[in-house]
Design an enzyme around this catalytic site. Sequence first.
Site, short mmCIF file in Angstrom:
data_model
loop_
_atom_site.label_atom_id
_atom_site.label_comp_id
_atom_site.label_asym_id
_atom_site.label_seq_id
_atom_site.Cartn_x
_atom_site.Cartn_y
_atom_site.Cartn_z
N HIS A 196 0.81 -1.22 0.00
CA HIS A 196 0.00 0.00 0.00
C HIS A 196 0.84 1.27 0.00
O HIS A 196 0.47 2.27 -0.59
CB HIS A 196 -0.94 -0.01 1.20
N GLU A 439 0.23 -17.22 -22.25
CA GLU A 439 1.23 -17.10 -21.18
C GLU A 439 1.82 -18.46 -20.82
O GLU A 439 2.60 -18.58 -19.89
CB GLU A 439 0.63 -16.41 -19.95
N ASP A 463 4.22 -14.69 -16.93
CA ASP A 463 4.19 -16.14 -16.85
C ASP A 463 4.88 -16.79 -18.04
O ASP A 463 5.53 -17.82 -17.88
CB ASP A 463 2.73 -16.63 -16.74
N CYS A 510 0.15 -7.71 -21.99
CA CYS A 510 -0.21 -7.09 -20.72
C CYS A 510 0.74 -7.46 -19.58
O CYS A 510 0.52 -7.10 -18.44
CB CYS A 510 -1.65 -7.43 -20.35
#
Length: 593
Positions: A196, A439, A463, A510
């Site tokens: 975060h 992937e 991946d 992506c």
Amino acid sequence: MKNNFRLLNGIPASAGIAIGKAVLLDRRKIDKFPRIRIPERLVEEEIRRFENAVESSYDQVKKAKEKLEEQDVIKEHSFILETHLMMLKDPVFTGRVKDLIKMQLINAEWALKIALMEIEESFERIGDEYIKSRAADTSFVGDRILRNLTGKEVGHFHIPENTIIVAHDLSPADTAMLNKERVLGFVTDIGGLTSHTAIIARSLEIPAVVGLETASSTISPGALLILDGITGTVIVNPSENQVEDYRHRAESYLTFELKIKEKAKEPAVTLDGHHVNVEGNLEFKEEVHSVLDHGAEGIGLYRTEFIYLNRDDIPSEEDHFEAYRTVVEAVTPYNTIIRTLDLGGDKFYSVMGNLQQELNPAMGLRAIRFCLKEVNIFKSQLRGILRASYYGKASIMFPMISGFEELDRAKEILEEVKHELRQQDIGFDENIKVGIMIEIPSAAIISDILAKEVDFFSIGTNDLIQYAIAIDRRNEYVDYLYEPLHPAVLRLIKYTIDAAHKEGIPVGMCGEMAGRSIYTPILLGLGIDSLSTNALAIPHVKNIARRINFQRCREITRHLLDMRTANEVREFMNNEVKSSPELCNVLETDQDL
Ligand code: PEP
Ligand code: MG
């Protein structure tokens, strides 16, 4: 004069350069607290004391959340504090502490610590980055209650001008309380790119380096620091020359950022008129406006598994629908590619208790494999996506497809869901496009077969590289082998793109490789149609695309496919770049190949 500067290396979590004085925030866990056995007659009183501490914590977090919401830039991240508020109201968590007080006749601090340890242990068994960062939420909440129980001060601290915050970890609540005018950067011992602290720092566009391990115990308060959020370097007690050098770097970085941001919303068209669509990756629906503000021309990957985490029930069809509709409505007229869940394996989800600990989770019951086994869970998500498609432009994408049968079965289930919706008179986009992630090497190698079955491909290099080179992407010992420029990876990408184009379907990318602007000339040259990446990288990728000649990229990449090693590829590209002075400058400012 001799200078004793010290160099620390961490994870560059938010780009930018800051020079300032260290202010240490002691946010380490409170380890010293009273462990007292209590007589039975004091149990009720002890439980009340715990309840009061929870109530005070709730009020403090609520106030912090309101403060965060006042700050426009980070408004969308107040949901992080919502998670803390939810935990403080969670009867399972608070009930466990009260049970421990009652059953073991111990004081509230001790009972709380045991309950927190139980939760943390369950998190530790899971290697996933995201879940680890959610474990930080538990620890922040626990720490806050403990501080209220023990009477240790929780909140306000004075921040002088030109401060760089040094902390073991930083909670979103701490961040909300900081004065943005005064804080130039963050440095933390722990945390990763998805922690975060990193999310907030990127949102505020404040430079940050995380994962420095020992910063908070080795940096003295008031020490002069140079924080380089581009490379992940922190210099403690720098020399005057170093300060001067970094002032120049900071200036040129800022000028450069401002310049490319001005054009973020314009399309990425190469010098010879070729357009590449640059899109954004999304993990939380709350991020959608920031991604669009950075110039995303659509969402190339919506990682929906995050809807499943941080909760103790399975999301309903309504939960899916509501999240996807919000995003789709915000992104339309651009498209949103909603990826069905990539859960299982290391992305463990406790409510699905039947998921066993697997010996090799990366190759286990993950993503589409899990969905094809748990068809009802899959169908409820598909219904949510289809219903949302009624409100704008959306596509469906299946992850981890390894062969034809899997895809065929997934499409069959999708057709069943569409049929059910039609029978119930529920609207959805009848022409919704269906694509798959490439992937897994087996999918890339039969991409000519798969291309006949879908509307688009998206290459997931995170991946694809892991499986093609056989290296665990989370294992630091084989990290040196993680190589996007490995000739095998380049060939798999090229083969996939050609197979798709032969069938007339587009191919996006992506994985993280899409967001490294240094690879943009190669990816364009290989023929990629769109690139999807995190918000901050979008203007950079567009900037490079606008400076290159597409035909030249095509010529260059033809040679790359015959090279023997990644280093040969790198060297060749460096020479090419050097012959293009403008590109050379831009790439140097961006990052090294
Ligand atoms: C990828 O594998 O490249 C990808 C984008 O998916 P994830 O990182 O979610 O596995
Ligand atoms: Mg993946």
